[in-house]
Scaffold this motif. Structure first.
Motif, mmCIF file in Angstrom:
data_model
loop_
_atom_site.group_PDB
_atom_site.id
_atom_site.type_symbol
_atom_site.label_atom_id
_atom_site.label_comp_id
_atom_site.label_asym_id
_atom_site.label_seq_id
_atom_site.Cartn_x
_atom_site.Cartn_y
_atom_site.Cartn_z
ATOM 1 N N UNK A 517 0.825 -1.208 0.000
ATOM 2 C CA UNK A 517 0.000 0.000 0.000
ATOM 3 C C UNK A 517 0.861 1.261 0.000
ATOM 4 N N UNK A 518 1.906 1.284 0.823
ATOM 5 C CA UNK A 518 2.734 2.488 0.922
ATOM 6 C C UNK A 518 3.466 2.772 -0.382
ATOM 7 N N UNK A 519 3.861 1.721 -1.106
ATOM 8 C CA UNK A 519 4.503 1.929 -2.407
ATOM 9 C C UNK A 519 3.517 2.548 -3.394
ATOM 10 N N UNK A 520 2.277 2.049 -3.392
ATOM 11 C CA UNK A 520 1.243 2.634 -4.262
ATOM 12 C C UNK A 520 1.025 4.099 -3.911
ATOM 13 N N UNK A 521 0.905 4.374 -2.625
ATOM 14 C CA UNK A 521 0.638 5.729 -2.158
ATOM 15 C C UNK A 521 1.772 6.680 -2.533
ATOM 16 N N UNK A 522 3.012 6.218 -2.359
ATOM 17 C CA UNK A 522 4.165 7.063 -2.674
ATOM 18 C C UNK A 522 4.237 7.368 -4.169
ATOM 19 N N UNK A 523 4.009 6.353 -4.998
ATOM 20 C CA UNK A 523 4.094 6.556 -6.446
ATOM 21 C C UNK A 523 3.052 7.566 -6.915
#
Length: 631
Positions: A517-523
Motif C-alpha cells: 500500500x505504501x509503495x502505491x501511495x508514494x508513487x
C-alpha cells in the motif's frame, strides 16, 4: 563415506563427512522445504534424526527440548563419519496446488488490447519452397540452390544456417523431390534458417509462451497460423524447495553447485510443462520453433545460470536487463533446438520482464489518458503507474507472508490450505473452508487476508494487530503478553495439532500489506495526484485471482476505491508473453515500454518509510483514507 538414509522414501546417498544435511537430501533427490534459502532463519527445514550422530547448530532456531528429541535444521546440520537415518516430515503445500484456469485469461483482457489478425507475425516463420534438382555442370551445392530459390521470394539478402540444420539439408531435399519447409528468423540484413523438413508442414507451426514465476511456472502452447492458445499447464517452480522468495534464492545460489541446481530445477519444471502441453495435442517438440519467456530479474538470472548475487547488493546491479536472443539448446529448453528464444526485458533489479509483459495487458500500454496503476501482488510487489506521458515503476519487499513464509502455519495455496474464514461476532469462533474440502494443513494468503479482515470487522482484533483481551473467546489463547487465535482445533486438522495464528504472524502480514500500500501511495504522490484520481487499478499475478477486493481494502492492502475501478487481468505475464510471441509489433511495444519506464528505488526515497510506518495499521493510521471501512 557415510551413508545417509532418508525416510519415509528409503532413498540413500553416500556423502563426505561435513556435508550439510540439506545438500545430502538434494543429492538423494529428497525435497526439504527451505524458504529462507538455507540460512537457518525460517525454521522450516526441521527433520528428525532417527539414528546416528550429526554436528548441528540448530539451537536458537529450535529449543533445547526440540533438539534433544532429535529434531534438527537440515541447513544447519552436517554429516559426520557414521551412517545416519533421517525422517523427513511431509511438506505442507507440496500437493494439489491451486492454480487458476489460465486458459480463460484471454477473456480477462480488454479485446482491443489483443493482437489483431493483421498483426500476427511471429519471430520464426515457416515457408514452403520447391527447390530445383541439381544439374550436371552447374557447380551449385544443395545450400546454394536452396538460397537461390528463397532469394527469389525474399530478396537478395544473406541466408545463414547452423551446422545442425545443414546436416539435415541433403536428406530433406531428396525425400520429396526438393519440396521442403524452411523455418527461418528474419533480421533486417539477413535470414537465419533454423529448421528444415521435407514436404509442406507450414500449418504445423507452434510456439510456447512461458511465465517463470518465483512460486509457479505456466506454459501456453500456441497454434501460430491462427494465434490460438490450444493448451495451458501450470505447476510449482521446483526451486521453491530452495527458497521461498527471490532474496532466499539469491542466498542459496551463492555456491556454484547450488546455482546449477537452481538452473536445473527450473528447466525441469519448464520442460515437463512443455511436454504436457505438447502431448495434449500430439505435437512433437520439433514443431515448436518460437518461444517467449517472461520472468522477474532474479528468475531470469537463475534460468540462464547467471550469478544473481549483485542484484541484492548495493547498488543492486544485474548482469543483464535486456537479454540477447538465445537458442533453445543454449538455454536447455526442449523444443526445436535452433529456435530463437526471446526473453522479456527487465527494467531494474526488482522489476523484471514479467512486468513489462504484464503491462501489455493494460491500457497503460497504449498510452490511455488518465493515471492507471498496475500491481503484481507477490513476494516482490511490483507496481507501475502512468499515463500517455509518464511511466514510473518500483518494487516493494512485501516478503513471502502471502505465500506462507514467516507465518507459523502458513502455506502455499494447495490442498488443505484454509482459504476463506468467517468469524462469529459474538463468540469469535471461526468457520473456515479449505482448498479441496479436506482437513486443514495450514493457511494460505487469501485465508490470511480473510481472517484479519473478519477479526477486525467483528472487533476481535484492533488496528495495531492485537487480539482482544477484554472479551472472552474460546478461540483466543492468552499467554502473558502474547496471544494466539485458534483457527482450527487439534481434532480438526491433518496434523492433529491446533492450527493457530499468533500476533507475531499478524504483524508479519501487516508488514507485507503495508509495503504494497505504501509503495502505491508514494508513487501516486510523486506524480502529484491522489489515489482517488486513478482511472483504473489492474491487479495481475496468480495471487490476485483469488483476492477478495472488499477484504483486501479492509486490511489496507489496496486503496479504498469503488470496486469498478479494480480489474483483475489474470496471469498478465503469461498473456503478455503470448502477445509478444505472436506479434512483432508487440515485441516493439514491449521494448518501448521498458525504455520509457523510470525505475524508482524505494530505499533511496526518504518519504517511503513515513508512508510505510503509517500503513502499519489496520487499515491505516489515517482512517480518512478508508471511509468504507470506517463506516
Amino acid at each position: 563415506m557415510p551413508i545417509v538414509t532418508f525416510l519415509p522414501t528409503g532413498k540413500t546417498v553416500d556423502v563426505p563427512p561435513g556435508t550439510e544435511l540439506l545438500d545430502a537430501a538434494r543429492i538423494a533427490g529428497v525435497d526439504i522445504d527451505s524458504p529462507c534459502g538455507g540460512k537457518g532463519t525460517c525454521g522450516k527445514c526441521v527433520v528428525l534424526i532417527r539414528s546416528g550422530d550429526v554436528d548441528t547448530d540448530s539451537l536458537g532456531a529450535l529449543s533445547q527440548a526440540v533438539v534433544s528429541a532429535g529434531n534438527v535444521l537440515a541447513c544447519k546440520t552436517r554429516v559426520l563419519d557414521t551412517p545416519i537415518v533421517v525422517d523427513v516430515p511431509e511438506q505442507a503445500g507440496r500437493k494439489g496446488g491451486k492454480f487458476g484456469d489460465e486458459t480463460d485469461d484471454v477473456n480477462l483482457i480488454r479485446h482491443e488490447l489483443l493482437p489483431k489478425n493483421w498483426q500476427y507475425d511471429p519471430l520464426a516463420i515457416k515457408w514452403f519452397v520447391d527447390v530445383p534438382p541439381p544439374q550436371a555442370g552447374e557447380g551449385l551445392s544443395d545450400f546454394d540452390r536452396l538460397v537461390r530459390r528463397l532469394q527469389l521470394e525474399w530478396g537478395k539478402k544473406e541466408f545463414v544456417c547452423p551446422l545442425s540444420v545443414m546436416r539435415l539439408l541433403a536428406g530433406c531435399l531428396r525425400v520429396q523431390n526438393g519440396q521442403v519447409t524452411v523455418t527461418m528468423v528474419r533480421e533486417s540484413d539477413r535470414y537465419h534458417i533454423i529448421g528444415i523438413e521435407p514436404g509442406n508442414s507450414t500449418v504445423e507451426h507452434y510456439g510456447i509462451a512461458i511465465d517463470v514465476g518465483t512460486t509457479t511456472i505456466a506454459v501456453q502452447l500456441v497454434f501460430l497460423p491462427l494465434a490460438k492458445i490450444v493448451a495451458v499447464r501450470s505447476d510449482y517452480n521446483s526451486q521453491i524447495w530452495c527458497g521461498q522468495d527471490v532474496i532466499s534464492r539469491i542466498n542459496y545460489a551463492r555456491r556454484e553447485d547450488r546455482r546449477e541446481e537452481l538452473r536445473t530445477r527450473v528447466l525441469s519444471t519448464i520442460n515437463n510443462l512443455i511436454r504436457q502441453v505438447a502431448e495434449s495435442h500430439n505435437v512433437t517438440p520439433q514443431r515448436i520453433c518460437n518461444a517467449v519467456i517472461s520472468a522477474n530479474t532474479t528468475m531470469t538470472h537463475l534460468l540462464l545460470g547467471l550469478n544473481p548475487e549483485y542484484i541484492r547488493l548495493e547498488p543492486y546491479t544485474p548482469t543483464l536487463l535486456e537479454v540477447p536472443y538465445l537458442s533453445a539448446s543454449d538455454i536447455g529448453i526442449d523444443i526445436s533446438p535452433e529456435s530463437w528464444v526471446y526473453i522479456s526485458p527487465s527494467v531494474g533489479s526488482y522489476v523484471g520482464g514479467d512486468i513489462t509483459a504484464g503491462l501489455l495487458c493494460t491500457d497503460i500500454a497504449i498510452g490511455a489518458n488518465g493515471f492507471r496503476l498496475f500491481i503484481d501482488i507477490g513476494t516482490n510487489g511490483e507496481i507501475v503507474i502512468g499515463d500517455n506521458e509518464v511511466l514510473m515503476t518500483c518494487a516493494c519487499s512485501a516478503g513471502p507472508a502471502f505465500e506462507g513464509g514467516g507465518i507459523e502455519f502458513g502455506m502455499r495455496a494447495a490442498i488443505g490450505a484454509i482459504e476463506r474464514i468467517e468469524v462469529n461476532p459474538q463468540t469469535g469462533v471461526p468457520n473456515y473452508s479449505t482448498i479441496g474440502n479436506t482437513k486443514p494443513r495450514g493457511i494460505c494468503g487469501s485465508g490470511m487476508i480473510s481472517l484479519l479482515a473478519e477479526l477486525f470487522l467483528t472487533g476481535w482484533l484492533d488496528g495495531a494487530g492485537k487480539l482482544n483481551r477484554q472479551r472472552k473467546s474460546d478461540a483466543i489463547i492468552i499467554d502473558g503478553r502474547h496471544a494466539k487465535y485458534i483457527i482450527a482445533q487439534a481434532d480438526e486438522t491433518y496434523s492433529e495439532k491446533a492450527l493457530t495464528i499468533s500476533e507475531v504472524d499478524i504483524e508479519n502480514i501487516i508488514r507485507a500489506k503495508a509495503a504494497i500500500y505504501s509503495a502505491c501511495s508514494l508513487m501516486v504522490q510523486m506524480l502529484g495526484c491522489e489515489l482517488a484520481d486513478l482511472e483504473k487499478i489492474y491487479i495481475g499475478g496468480g495471487f490476485g485471482r483469488f483476492l477478495d477486493i472488499r477484504k483486501a481494502i479492509v486490511i489496507g492492502l489496496i486503496p479504498d476505491l469503488p470496486h469498478e475501478k479494480f480489474q483483475y487481468i489474470g496471469n498478465s505475464s503469461l498473456m503478455g508473453s503470448y502477445m509478444v510471441l505472436v506479434s512483432d509489433d508487440y515485441r516493439d511495444r514491449q521494448l518501448e515500454l521498458a525504455k520509457r519506464m523510470t525505475y524508482i528505488d524505494l530505499s533511496t526515497e526518504p518519504s517511503y518509510m513515513d508512508q510505510y510506518t503509517a500503513a502499519m495499521f489496520l487499515p491505516h493510521t489515517d482512517s480518512k483514507l478508508f471511509p468504507s471501512v470506517k463506516n
